[in-house]
Design an enzyme around this catalytic site. Structure first.
Site, PDB file in Angstrom:
ATOM      1  N   ASP A  15      36.917  43.662  40.801  1.00 44.02           N
ATOM      2  CA  ASP A  15      37.963  43.725  42.604  1.00 44.02           C
ATOM      3  C   ASP A  15      39.095  44.359  42.723  1.00 44.02           C
ATOM      4  O   ASP A  15      39.647  43.787  42.820  1.00 44.02           O
ATOM      5  CB  ASP A  15      37.870  42.344  42.273  1.00 44.02           C
ATOM      6  CG  ASP A  15      38.796  41.919  41.307  1.00 44.02           C
ATOM      7  OD1 ASP A  15      38.778  41.947  40.247  1.00 44.02           O
ATOM      8  OD2 ASP A  15      39.311  40.722  41.338  1.00 44.02           O
ATOM      9  N   HIS A 247      45.812  43.195  32.008  1.00 47.07           N
ATOM     10  CA  HIS A 247      44.585  42.205  31.750  1.00 47.07           C
ATOM     11  C   HIS A 247      42.748  42.783  31.599  1.00 47.07           C
ATOM     12  O   HIS A 247      42.839  43.551  30.904  1.00 47.07           O
ATOM     13  CB  HIS A 247      44.306  41.407  33.204  1.00 47.07           C
ATOM     14  CG  HIS A 247      46.053  40.988  33.604  1.00 47.07           C
ATOM     15  ND1 HIS A 247      46.141  39.830  32.387  1.00 47.07           N
ATOM     16  CD2 HIS A 247      46.276  41.165  34.533  1.00 47.07           C
ATOM     17  CE1 HIS A 247      46.844  38.612  33.310  1.00 47.07           C
ATOM     18  NE2 HIS A 247      47.269  39.522  34.129  1.00 47.07           N
TER      19      HIS A 247
HETATM   20  O1  LIG Z   1      49.608  35.589  39.862  1.00 47.08           O
HETATM   21  C1  LIG Z   1      48.782  35.777  40.246  1.00 47.08           C
HETATM   22  N1  LIG Z   1      48.269  35.143  41.328  1.00 47.08           N
HETATM   23  C2  LIG Z   1      46.943  35.934  42.020  1.00 47.08           C
HETATM   24  N2  LIG Z   1      46.179  36.528  40.338  1.00 47.08           N
HETATM   25  C3  LIG Z   1      46.472  36.839  40.140  1.00 47.08           C
HETATM   26  C4  LIG Z   1      48.491  36.776  39.600  1.00 47.08           C
HETATM   27  N3  LIG Z   1      48.636  37.763  38.300  1.00 47.08           N
HETATM   28  C5  LIG Z   1      47.474  37.926  38.434  1.00 47.08           C
HETATM   29  N4  LIG Z   1      46.713  38.510  39.131  1.00 47.08           N
HETATM   30  C6  LIG Z   1      45.258  39.272  39.165  1.00 47.08           C
HETATM   31  O2  LIG Z   1      44.572  38.362  38.145  1.00 47.08           O
HETATM   32  C7  LIG Z   1      43.971  38.588  36.665  1.00 47.08           C
HETATM   33  C8  LIG Z   1      44.242  38.202  36.192  1.00 47.08           C
HETATM   34  O3  LIG Z   1      44.209  37.426  36.220  1.00 47.08           O
HETATM   35  C9  LIG Z   1      43.943  39.834  37.035  1.00 47.08           C
HETATM   36  O4  LIG Z   1      43.126  40.929  38.181  1.00 47.08           O
HETATM   37  C10 LIG Z   1      45.567  40.011  37.905  1.00 47.08           C
HETATM   38  O5  LIG Z   1      45.219  41.352  38.273  1.00 47.08           O
END
Ligand SMILES: O=c1[nH]cnc2c1ncn2[C@@H]1O[C@H](CO)[C@@H](O)[C@H]1O
Length: 338
Positions: A15, A247
């Site tokens: 994504d 990540h």
């Molecule tokens: O605070 C957040 N809310 C939503 N998505 C997030 C947040 N921080 C990181 N990611 C995104 O979700 C995935 C890891 O959980 C990663 O793709 C990151 O970019």
């Protein structure tokens, strides 16, 4: 003469997403893996934009030979109220850079059908690297009862194992995006390795790391450096860290070099209702409990991030043409855990 090992075939379900862009480039730079396709999903952006970004990233990398199969626009339970993290990645998903639209098009086949088909023609040989909500993988499992057996391994960026989530105290973003799909995947009987944010929050690219990267004139690093601003700002505001969590690249590394990975095995289930919707529960079998439901299956969790940054930099160094080896000793001393 040493026998040549064939590169591992991987499909990246993605994504994009800033850390997805890093992960895709990392995979394309790693001779240990052969990217046989990208499948797209909502998460960091809506699916239509994910497809556009996937095509764009392949054009940047000069790899338009790799097919892109578009994934689901709704959750596995036909949910249309999607939570999209544009506040993390920018409205375009790639750091608000206004890149021109890609020239290429996705293939006709859907993501789920592409996954089923590739697993069938290469039984046991294809690894799925799932970087977003698990909708397409669950659909593939539902489309073909043999998929869980045919697929080699499913590597998941998702879950928050014994730590708080990043969407809310319970849930990590990718699992929260489609908890029903995640539970289908974890109970499918496939070989699943999950990398939770309990691991990836230890894999930090710091501001000074970025400065070192910026001094390279490699094509990938120049591109990443442009899109990283938004991601750095988000981490500063949301987490008060002077760096970004890697990540998605961490999961690619688990595919590139499994020897970096230590795992614990256990049963994983996902809560699908209530205030803990999206929470991932690991039962690591330290105590023997007889479950009345015999269908639980064992999943593996990446446990240890010790060598991952080092390895991530080792891979990109091919492009960055600068040397990071002195960092490995720091990492061994455990600064990741501070
Ligand atoms: O605070 C957040 N809310 C939503 N998505 C997030 C947040 N921080 C990181 N990611 C995104 O979700 C995935 C890891 O959980 C990663 O793709 C990151 O970019």
């Amino acid at each position: 003469m040493a026998a040549e090992t064939e590169p591992k075939k991987i499909i990246i379900d993605t994504d994009p997403g800033i850390d997805d862009a890093m992960a895709i480039f990392l995979a394309l730079q790693s001779p240990e893996v052969e990217v046989i396709g990208l499948t797209t999903i909502f998460g960091n952006v809506y699916t239509t934009l994910a497809t556009r970004n996937a095509l764009h990233l392949l054009e940047v990398a000069g790899r338009t030979d790799i097919p892109v199969a578009e994934g689901s626009h709704v959750t596995s339970t036909n949910g249309t109220k999607l939570r999209v993290a544009d506040f993390v990645h920018g409205v375009d998903g790639l750091g608000n850079q206004n890149f021109p639209p890609p020239k290429g098009k996705p293939i006709e086949e859907s993501a789920a059908s592409f996954l089923v088909h590739q697993a069938k023609v290469n039984p046991g040989k294809v690894t799925v690297v799932a970087l977003g909500p698990l909708t397409n993988i669950a659909l593939a499992i539902q489309l073909d009862p043999e998929f869980a057996k045919n697929i080699g391994q499913i590597l998941i960026l998702g879950g928050a194992f014994a730590v708080n989530g990043n969407v809310n105290p319970a849930a990590e973003a990718n699992i929260f995006g489609d908890p029903e799909a995640a539970d289908v995947v974890f109970t499918s009987g496939a070989d699943v390795l999950a990398v939770g944010i309990n691991v990836t929050h230890q894999v930090v690219l710091t501001e000074s790391d970025r400065e070192k990267l910026a001094s390279s004139n490699g094509k990938f690093v120049q591109y990443l450096n442009k899109i990283l601003d938004v991601y750095f700002s988000y981490h500063r505001e949301a987490y008060n860290v002077k760096g970004v969590y890697l990540h998605d690249p961490t999961v690619v590394l688990a595919a590139v070099d499994p020897s970096l990975v230590t795992c614990i095995e256990g049963i994983v289930r996902v809560q699908t209702s209530g205030i803990t919707r999206g929470i991932t529960i690991l039962y690591n079998k330290q105590k023997s409990i007889i479950f009345s439901n015999a269908s639980f299956n064992v999943n593996k969790l990446l446990e240890d991030a010790m060598f991952l940054i080092w390895s991530w930099l080792r891979n990109l160094e091919k492009d960055f043409n600068i040397h990071f080896y002195q960092w490995s000793s720091q990492i061994r001393q455990g600064f990741l855990y501070q």
